[in-house]
Design an enzyme around this catalytic site. Structure first.
Site, PDB file in Angstrom:
ATOM      1  N   CYS A 104      79.254 129.004  16.882  1.00 41.85           N
ATOM      2  CA  CYS A 104      78.284 128.191  16.140  1.00 41.85           C
ATOM      3  C   CYS A 104      78.724 126.739  16.049  1.00 41.85           C
ATOM      4  O   CYS A 104      77.965 125.822  16.337  1.00 41.85           O
ATOM      5  CB  CYS A 104      78.078 128.770  14.748  1.00 41.85           C
ATOM      6  SG  CYS A 104      76.973 127.774  13.732  1.00 41.85           S
ATOM      7  N   CYS A 108      75.145 126.509  17.318  1.00 43.99           N
ATOM      8  CA  CYS A 108      74.204 125.899  16.368  1.00 43.99           C
ATOM      9  C   CYS A 108      74.408 124.399  16.170  1.00 43.99           C
ATOM     10  O   CYS A 108      73.455 123.620  16.211  1.00 43.99           O
ATOM     11  CB  CYS A 108      74.312 126.586  15.000  1.00 43.99           C
ATOM     12  SG  CYS A 108      74.643 128.341  15.044  1.00 43.99           S
ATOM     13  N   LYS A 126      74.003 122.191  19.437  1.00 41.17           N
ATOM     14  CA  LYS A 126      72.595 122.348  19.821  1.00 41.17           C
ATOM     15  C   LYS A 126      71.711 121.499  18.923  1.00 41.17           C
ATOM     16  O   LYS A 126      70.805 120.800  19.404  1.00 41.17           O
ATOM     17  CB  LYS A 126      72.191 123.811  19.725  1.00 41.17           C
ATOM     18  CG  LYS A 126      70.703 124.065  19.913  1.00 41.17           C
ATOM     19  CD  LYS A 126      70.292 125.387  19.317  1.00 41.17           C
ATOM     20  CE  LYS A 126      70.336 125.342  17.784  1.00 41.17           C
ATOM     21  NZ  LYS A 126      70.045 126.645  17.171  1.00 41.17           N
ATOM     22  N   TYR A 160      65.571 132.647  21.327  1.00 48.46           N
ATOM     23  CA  TYR A 160      65.943 131.393  20.656  1.00 48.46           C
ATOM     24  C   TYR A 160      66.457 130.352  21.643  1.00 48.46           C
ATOM     25  O   TYR A 160      65.974 129.226  21.713  1.00 48.46           O
ATOM     26  CB  TYR A 160      67.131 131.636  19.708  1.00 48.46           C
ATOM     27  CG  TYR A 160      66.921 132.326  18.410  1.00 48.46           C
ATOM     28  CD1 TYR A 160      66.994 131.621  17.224  1.00 48.46           C
ATOM     29  CD2 TYR A 160      66.716 133.696  18.349  1.00 48.46           C
ATOM     30  CE1 TYR A 160      66.867 132.258  16.005  1.00 48.46           C
ATOM     31  CE2 TYR A 160      66.584 134.345  17.141  1.00 48.46           C
ATOM     32  CZ  TYR A 160      66.656 133.631  15.972  1.00 48.46           C
ATOM     33  OH  TYR A 160      66.529 134.267  14.771  1.00 48.46           O
ATOM     34  N   GLU A 216      64.741 126.752  22.759  1.00 50.02           N
ATOM     35  CA  GLU A 216      65.413 125.574  22.216  1.00 50.02           C
ATOM     36  C   GLU A 216      65.865 124.634  23.323  1.00 50.02           C
ATOM     37  O   GLU A 216      65.645 123.415  23.251  1.00 50.02           O
ATOM     38  CB  GLU A 216      66.596 126.009  21.346  1.00 50.02           C
ATOM     39  CG  GLU A 216      66.153 126.642  20.033  1.00 50.02           C
ATOM     40  CD  GLU A 216      67.279 127.264  19.237  1.00 50.02           C
ATOM     41  OE1 GLU A 216      67.075 127.530  18.037  1.00 50.02           O
ATOM     42  OE2 GLU A 216      68.375 127.504  19.805  1.00 50.02           O
ATOM     43  N   HIS A 219      52.414 116.292  -3.150  1.00 46.21           N
ATOM     44  CA  HIS A 219      51.395 115.651  -2.320  1.00 46.21           C
ATOM     45  C   HIS A 219      51.760 114.204  -2.019  1.00 46.21           C
ATOM     46  O   HIS A 219      52.236 113.488  -2.902  1.00 46.21           O
ATOM     47  CB  HIS A 219      50.041 115.701  -3.036  1.00 46.21           C
ATOM     48  CG  HIS A 219      48.922 115.164  -2.221  1.00 46.21           C
ATOM     49  ND1 HIS A 219      48.347 115.859  -1.179  1.00 46.21           N
ATOM     50  CD2 HIS A 219      48.288 113.962  -2.281  1.00 46.21           C
ATOM     51  CE1 HIS A 219      47.406 115.129  -0.621  1.00 46.21           C
ATOM     52  NE2 HIS A 219      47.336 113.973  -1.283  1.00 46.21           N
ATOM     53  N   GLU A 265      53.035 121.694   0.653  1.00 50.49           N
ATOM     54  CA  GLU A 265      52.083 122.067  -0.398  1.00 50.49           C
ATOM     55  C   GLU A 265      51.070 123.097   0.089  1.00 50.49           C
ATOM     56  O   GLU A 265      50.444 123.796  -0.720  1.00 50.49           O
ATOM     57  CB  GLU A 265      51.370 120.829  -0.939  1.00 50.49           C
ATOM     58  CG  GLU A 265      50.430 120.157   0.041  1.00 50.49           C
ATOM     59  CD  GLU A 265      49.766 118.920  -0.552  1.00 50.49           C
ATOM     60  OE1 GLU A 265      49.219 119.022  -1.673  1.00 50.49           O
ATOM     61  OE2 GLU A 265      49.791 117.864   0.106  1.00 50.49           O
TER      62      GLU A 265
END
Length: 496
Positions: A71, A76, A79, A211, A215, A470, A475
Site C-alpha cells: 500500500c 494505494c 497510485k 480496481y 484506476e 448547500h 446534500e
C-alpha cells in the site's frame, strides 16, 4: 483448540512461561497490517517483539519489498499521487470555462512526478521504520519463514541465517500481482512496474476489469496516453453494484478510454514498433506498454507453512478462524495473505484486534460489515454496505432503491458531460439504510462520513431529517425523497 483457548482467556497470559522464548511475538512482513499489529502488541504488554521484512525497492520481488508494504510503497499511496497528477490535465482544460487563459498545449512532465512519488515513498518508508523503533520493535532485514510452531528463521542479505524462538508468530506477508498464462506474457508489466516506468507510454493496453485496471486506465488517459481497456465481463468492477458499474464504464468511455468488454488477450508479440497485442476476437492493437491487472495471489509460497502444519487453501491463502488464528495455535495471520477482505484499512483492523486478542486479554473478532471502500478512477466510485444485488439476495422483505443522477455545478460551467450518480438501498420494513454508493468527484470523502451513519444503523428517515450542506453534491444523500424503484421480496435480478 484455538477457540477454547480464547474463550478460557489463556491467550492473554503474555508473560507466563515466556522466559525461554527470544520473543513474545515475531511478525513476518512489515506492511500496514504487520506494522500495526507489532506496535499495538507492545502497547498491550508484549515486551519482546521482532519483525522481518525484505530490503526496500519500489518494485517488489521474491527478494525485495520494504517496510510499509504494498500500500505505502507500490500501491494505494503512489497510485493516489498519480491519480492527483492525472486529474490536473482535464481540470486545466475545464479551467478555461472559468476564465483562465491557458496556452493551447499543456505539457506534462512524467519524470518530475515520478521523482516526487519516489521521494514520498522513501520518506514514508523511513517514517514506518521510526515508528517501529519508537515502539521497541526489533526489525530484521531479510526473508523470514516459519521453521516450527514457535520458531522462525530470517535469511539476511549476506545469506546468514538467524533462528529465533517466539511464543507467537504472526504472518502478514500480503499478496503479489499475477500474470496470465498467455504467450508473450513476459512482455507485460504489473502494477508494481507501472508506478516506476522511466518513460510515460503513449499507448497502453490494460487487461483486467478490477480496481487496478480502471484506476490505471484513468491515470494514463489523464496524462495523455491512448488507453485500451480489455476485460471478460460485460462491465468492469465485478462484484460492485451493477448500476454503478455501468456509470463507471460510461465515464471511462467519456474520458476517451477505449473499452473492450467481453475481451481477453491471447498473445503478445514484440515488434520494432512496440508490443503487438492480439485479442481473443482476432483484433490487433499496438502498444508501448501492456499492463496485467488480473488479480493478486496470497504471498505464502516461501514461508514453509506445510512443514509446520499451517493449512492453506487452493489459491494459497492461509486458513484462519474468526480471531485470525491458523490451524497451528501459536501461529496467526492477517491481511491479504488470508484473502478475506483485501483492503489496507481491513488489515489495520485485523492487526489491531490480533494485538487486543493475544496481548490485551480481550478476544476480539474483526467486523466486516459496512466497510467503506473506493475505486480511484476519475471520477472515483465509493461504496459502503450492500449493493442492490446483495440486498435483494440477502433481504427477507421488500427493498426500496433511491437514486439521484445530476450534472455537478462545476460541470454545468465547464460543459463536461459527466453526471454524478448516488444511490441508497433501503430495507422497506425497517427503513434501515443497507447500502450507499456514489460515483463522482469527492465520492470517497463523502462516503467515509456516510459509513459512520450505516455503522450506527441509520434509517432513511434519519437521512431525510438531516439538513444538507448547500451547495454541495453531498446534500443529495439527504434530499432523495422519492423511491426510484421498489423490489418485492424474492424477485431475482441478473448480475452482469
Amino acid at each position: 483448540m484455538a477457540r477454547k483457548m480464547l474463550i478460557d482467556g489463556e491467550v492473554d497470559k503474555v508473560n507466563e512461561d515466556n522466559e525461554h522464548y527470544d520473543f513474545d511475538l515475531f511478525v513476518i512482513g512489515a506492511g500496514s497490517g504487520g506494522v500495526r499489529a507489532s506496535r499495538f502488541s507492545t502497547q498491550f504488554g508484549a515486551k519482546k517483539v521482532g519483525m522481518c521484512e525484505l530490503p526496500f525497492h519500489p518494485v517488489s520481488s521474491e527478494n525485495l519489498g520494504g517496510v510499509g508494504g504494498t500500500c505505502v510503497l507500490r500501491g494505494c499511496v503512489p497510485k493516489k499521487i498519480c491519480v492527483y497528477g492525472a486529474s490536473f490535465g482535464p481540470e486545466l482544460e475545464d479551467a478555461r470555462s472559468f476564465g483562465w487563459d491557458l496556452n493551447e498545449k499543456i505539457d506534462f512532465n512524467w519524470k518530475k512526478l515520478l521523482q516526487k512519488k519516489t521521494d514520498e515513498i522513501v520518506r514514508l518508508n523511513g517514517i514506518y521504520k521510526r515508528m517501529l523503533s519508537n515502539a521497541g520493535v526489533k526489525l530484521f532485514e531479510g526473508e523470514g519463514k516459519v521453521v516450527g510452531p514457535n520458531e522462525v528463521e530470517v535469511t539476511q542479505l549476506d545469506g546468514t541465517k538467524l533462528k529465533y524462538s517466539t511464543k507467537h508468530i504472526l504472518i502478514a506477508t500480503g499478496s503479489r500481482a499475477q500474470r496470465p498464462p498467455i504467450p508473450g506474457q513476459e512482455l507485460g508489466i504489473t502494477s508494481d512496474e507501472a508506478l516506476s516506468l522511466e518513460e510515460l507510454p503513449k499507448s497502453v493496453v490494460i487487461l483486467g476489469g478490477g480496481y487496478i485496471a480502471v484506476e490505471f486506465a484513468s491515470i494514463w488517459r489523464g496524462m495523455g496516453a491512448t488507453v485500451n481497456l480489455c476485460f471478460r465481463k460485460e462491465l468492469p468492477l465485478r462484484g460492485f453494484d451493477d448500476e454503478m458499474r455501468a456509470v463507471v464504464a460510461r465515464n471511462l468511455e467519456g474520458r476517451g478510454i477505449h473499452v473492450h468488454a467481453q475481451t481477453s488477450l491471447s498473445e503478445l508479440v514484440k515488434t520494432d514498433q512496440g508490443i503487438k497485442v492480439r485479442t481473443d476476437h482476432g483484433e490487433e492493437i499496438l502498444a508501448d506498454v501492456v499492463l496485467f491487472a488480473t488479480g493478486r495471489a496470497p504471498n505464502s509460497k516461501r514461508l514453509n507453512l506445510d512443514a509446520v502444519g499451517v493449512e492453506i487453501d487452493e489459491v494459497g491463502a492461509i486458513k484462519v478462524d474468526e480471531y485470525s488464528r491458523t490451524t497451528v495455535p501459536s501461529i496467526w495471520a492477517i491481511g491479504d495473505v488470508t484473502n478475506r477482505m483485501n483492503l489496507t484499512p481491513v488489515a489495520l483492523m485485523e492487526g489491531s484486534l490480533f494485538a487486543k486478542t493475544v496481548f490485551g486479554g480481550e478476544p476480539s473478532k474483526p467486523d466486516y460489515n459496512n466497510i467503506p471502500y473506493a475505486v480511484f478512477c476519475i471520477p472515483p466510485l465509493s461504496v459502503v454496505g450492500l449493493s442492490e444485488e446483495q440486498a435483494i439476495e440477502q433481504a427477507k422483505g421488500d427493498i426500496h432503491v433511491y437514486t439521484s443522477s445530476f450534472n455537478p455545478m462545476k460541470n454545468t460551467i465547464s460543459g463536461r458531460q459527466e453526471k454524478t450518480v448516488m444511490k441508497l438501498v433501503v430495507d422497506a420494513a425497517t427503513d434501515k439504510v443497507l447500502g450507499a454508493s456514489m460515483c463522482g468527484p469527492d465520492a470517497p470523502e463523502i462516503i467515509q462520513g456516510i459509513a459512520v451513519a450505516l455503522k450506527c444503523g441509520a434509517t432513511k428517515a434519519q437521512f431525510d431529517s438531516t439538513v444538507g450542506i448547500h451547495p454541495s453534491s453531498a446534500e443529495e444523500f439527504v434530499t432523495m425523497r422519492s423511491v426510484t424503484r421498489k423490489i418485492p421480496s424474492g424477485k431475482p435480478r441478473t448480475s452482469l
